[in-house]
Write an enzyme that holds these catalytic residues in place. Structure first.
Site, PDB file in Angstrom:
ATOM      1  N   MET A 118     124.197  38.143  -3.620  1.00 40.36           N
ATOM      2  CA  MET A 118     122.820  37.683  -2.995  1.00 40.36           C
ATOM      3  C   MET A 118     122.378  38.712  -2.428  1.00 40.36           C
ATOM      4  O   MET A 118     121.047  38.529  -1.798  1.00 40.36           O
ATOM      5  CB  MET A 118     123.040  36.222  -2.309  1.00 40.36           C
ATOM      6  CG  MET A 118     123.194  35.275  -3.609  1.00 40.36           C
ATOM      7  SD  MET A 118     122.352  33.550  -2.907  1.00 40.36           S
ATOM      8  CE  MET A 118     123.157  33.197  -1.209  1.00 40.36           C
TER       9      MET A 118
ATOM     10  N   LEU B 106     123.659  43.281   1.724  1.00 44.84           N
ATOM     11  CA  LEU B 106     125.341  43.730   1.418  1.00 44.84           C
ATOM     12  C   LEU B 106     125.886  44.112   2.641  1.00 44.84           C
ATOM     13  O   LEU B 106     125.161  44.859   3.728  1.00 44.84           O
ATOM     14  CB  LEU B 106     125.510  44.720   0.557  1.00 44.84           C
ATOM     15  CG  LEU B 106     125.098  44.515  -0.876  1.00 44.84           C
ATOM     16  CD1 LEU B 106     125.465  45.634  -1.733  1.00 44.84           C
ATOM     17  CD2 LEU B 106     125.626  42.993  -1.366  1.00 44.84           C
ATOM     18  N   HIS B 107     127.042  43.760   3.077  1.00 42.93           N
ATOM     19  CA  HIS B 107     127.945  44.099   4.455  1.00 42.93           C
ATOM     20  C   HIS B 107     129.368  44.700   3.629  1.00 42.93           C
ATOM     21  O   HIS B 107     129.434  44.564   2.616  1.00 42.93           O
ATOM     22  CB  HIS B 107     127.839  42.972   5.529  1.00 42.93           C
ATOM     23  CG  HIS B 107     128.418  41.732   4.769  1.00 42.93           C
ATOM     24  ND1 HIS B 107     129.795  41.398   4.279  1.00 42.93           N
ATOM     25  CD2 HIS B 107     127.836  40.471   4.623  1.00 42.93           C
ATOM     26  CE1 HIS B 107     129.790  40.346   3.923  1.00 42.93           C
ATOM     27  NE2 HIS B 107     128.590  39.481   4.299  1.00 42.93           N
TER      28      HIS B 107
ATOM     29  N   HIS C 138     131.122  42.244   1.322  1.00 43.29           N
ATOM     30  CA  HIS C 138     130.719  42.754   0.052  1.00 43.29           C
ATOM     31  C   HIS C 138     131.332  44.081  -0.671  1.00 43.29           C
ATOM     32  O   HIS C 138     131.878  44.035  -1.975  1.00 43.29           O
ATOM     33  CB  HIS C 138     129.115  42.624  -0.340  1.00 43.29           C
ATOM     34  CG  HIS C 138     128.554  41.471   0.193  1.00 43.29           C
ATOM     35  ND1 HIS C 138     127.592  41.406   1.364  1.00 43.29           N
ATOM     36  CD2 HIS C 138     128.553  40.162  -0.190  1.00 43.29           C
ATOM     37  CE1 HIS C 138     127.135  40.147   1.244  1.00 43.29           C
ATOM     38  NE2 HIS C 138     127.481  39.610   0.363  1.00 43.29           N
TER      39      HIS C 138
ATOM     40  N   GLU D 105     137.240  35.313  -0.167  1.00 39.81           N
ATOM     41  CA  GLU D 105     138.000  34.281   0.126  1.00 39.81           C
ATOM     42  C   GLU D 105     137.207  33.453   1.580  1.00 39.81           C
ATOM     43  O   GLU D 105     137.569  32.432   1.643  1.00 39.81           O
ATOM     44  CB  GLU D 105     139.488  34.454   0.668  1.00 39.81           C
ATOM     45  CG  GLU D 105     140.306  34.786  -0.694  1.00 39.81           C
ATOM     46  CD  GLU D 105     141.906  35.053  -0.197  1.00 39.81           C
ATOM     47  OE1 GLU D 105     142.128  34.881   0.965  1.00 39.81           O
ATOM     48  OE2 GLU D 105     142.565  34.995  -1.098  1.00 39.81           O
ATOM     49  N   LYS D 106     136.274  34.085   2.029  1.00 40.04           N
ATOM     50  CA  LYS D 106     135.708  33.625   3.216  1.00 40.04           C
ATOM     51  C   LYS D 106     134.941  32.145   2.730  1.00 40.04           C
ATOM     52  O   LYS D 106     134.830  31.228   3.310  1.00 40.04           O
ATOM     53  CB  LYS D 106     134.592  34.435   3.781  1.00 40.04           C
ATOM     54  CG  LYS D 106     133.976  33.820   4.762  1.00 40.04           C
ATOM     55  CD  LYS D 106     132.908  34.662   5.555  1.00 40.04           C
ATOM     56  CE  LYS D 106     131.443  34.669   4.628  1.00 40.04           C
ATOM     57  NZ  LYS D 106     130.785  33.381   4.741  1.00 40.04           N
TER      58      LYS D 106
ATOM     59  N   LEU E  40     132.740  38.490   8.336  1.00 42.48           N
ATOM     60  CA  LEU E  40     131.333  38.955   7.764  1.00 42.48           C
ATOM     61  C   LEU E  40     130.504  38.133   7.172  1.00 42.48           C
ATOM     62  O   LEU E  40     131.049  37.504   6.123  1.00 42.48           O
ATOM     63  CB  LEU E  40     131.652  40.259   7.313  1.00 42.48           C
ATOM     64  CG  LEU E  40     132.365  41.381   8.147  1.00 42.48           C
ATOM     65  CD1 LEU E  40     132.366  42.696   7.110  1.00 42.48           C
ATOM     66  CD2 LEU E  40     131.601  41.738   9.299  1.00 42.48           C
TER      67      LEU E  40
ATOM     68  N   SER F  40     126.270  37.565   5.867  1.00 43.45           N
ATOM     69  CA  SER F  40     124.895  37.958   5.948  1.00 43.45           C
ATOM     70  C   SER F  40     124.153  37.054   7.181  1.00 43.45           C
ATOM     71  O   SER F  40     123.066  37.663   7.597  1.00 43.45           O
ATOM     72  CB  SER F  40     124.165  37.847   4.653  1.00 43.45           C
ATOM     73  OG  SER F  40     124.871  38.514   3.657  1.00 43.45           O
TER      74      SER F  40
END
EC number: 6.3.2.1
Length: 283
Positions: free
Chosen positions: A32, A35-36, A39, A150-151, A186, A188
């Site tokens: 979505m 990005l971090h 991602h 997997e988060k 992590l 967003s």
């Protein structure tokens, strides 16, 4: 190299048609945006396992039960494209809303079982929105592999189930959670935490690890989970929505550690909903 940004399904299909003469595996990383490094770890994995990589960016309104949460979700497409440039992805698919939900759209994909409880209990309709948009993106991109973190473990299980049940010809690849040095997963949403709340946030991961370690060592499940809830609240979280032991493969609730399992949690801090999970490794 900045990848082309495709807005319309016809452009995506034309791009895919140009790859048909290649002996190539195509992967998709659905996002979505905002990005971090989490991602980007999926993009890195996709690049290692496929010849062509498509990253999708679409803020899906159907998976937000709260319109305020949808409005606050960060939109950073230009920055996202810059972050993807070093990976040389082959296309960024950032569809206009009508390319996903055209006028008169009347279909919803619903996955029972693994979508129930946990986030499913606290976010009504959320996983129907996830399942519907993921089904659309998998069919539109026609990828052979799709990469998810997997988060969002329950989401990963929902996607795996829908692909299996609907015979969608794609391999779902789950990738490990990426964390800050202090253990915070992590997300967003982390940018919405105040500095004080950000300092408190890693307590969620610490409590999960402590509960998982206790259960793996033979401690009774219910007291271990209760201790975890108390630790999260004592650290400064305002609410623990859930902290549960679930079977790793089916997300069935577990009262004892009798199969591979995960401890999963959602909690609220500074008005921000954070989720995390860890595997339970028997000692």
């Amino acid at each position: 190299m900045t990848a082309p940004i495709l807005r319309h399904l016809t452009d995506l299909r034309a791009c895919r048609a140009g790859w048909r003469d290649e002996v190539a595996t195509v992967a998709v990383v659905p996002t979505m945006g905002a990005l971090h490094q989490g991602h980007l770890s999926l993009v890195r994995a996709a690049k290692a396992q496929a010849d062509r990589v498509i990253v999708t960016i679409f803020v899906n309104p159907r998976q937000f039960e709260n319109t305020d949460d949808l409005a606050k979700y960060p939109r950073t497409e230009e920055t996202d494209a810059e972050k993807l440039a070093p990976f040389a992805v082959d296309a960024i698919y950032a569809p206009a809303p009508d390319q996903i939900y055209p006028e008169g759209f009347a279909t919803s994909v619903s996955v029972s079982g693994v979508s129930e409880g946990l986030c499913g209990a606290h976010r009504p309709g959320h996983f129907d929105g996830v399942a519907t948009v993921v089904t659309k993106l998998l069919l539109q991109t026609q990828a052979e592999r799709a990469f998810f973190g997997e988060k969002d473990y329950q989401q990963l299980m929902v996607v795996r189930r829908l692909v299996r049940d609907l015979d969608v010809p794609v391999e779902i690849v789950g990738c490990p959670t990426v964390r800050e040095d202090d253990g915070l997963a992590l997300s967003s949403r982390n940018v919405r935490l105040s500095p004080a709340a950000r300092a408190v946030a890693p307590a969620l991961y610490r409590a999960l690890k402590q509960a998982a370690g206790a259960i793996a060592g033979g401690a009774p499940v219910s007291p271990a989970l209760q201790a975890g809830r108390e630790a999260i609240l004592a650290a400064g979280y305002s609410e623990v929505e859930y902290l549960e032991l679930r079977a790793a493969g089916t997300l069935a609730p577990l009262a004892a550690l009798d199969r591979p399992a995960r401890v999963l949690a959602a909690a609220r801090l500074d008005g921000v909903r954070l989720i995390d999970n860890v595997p339970v490794l028997a000692v």
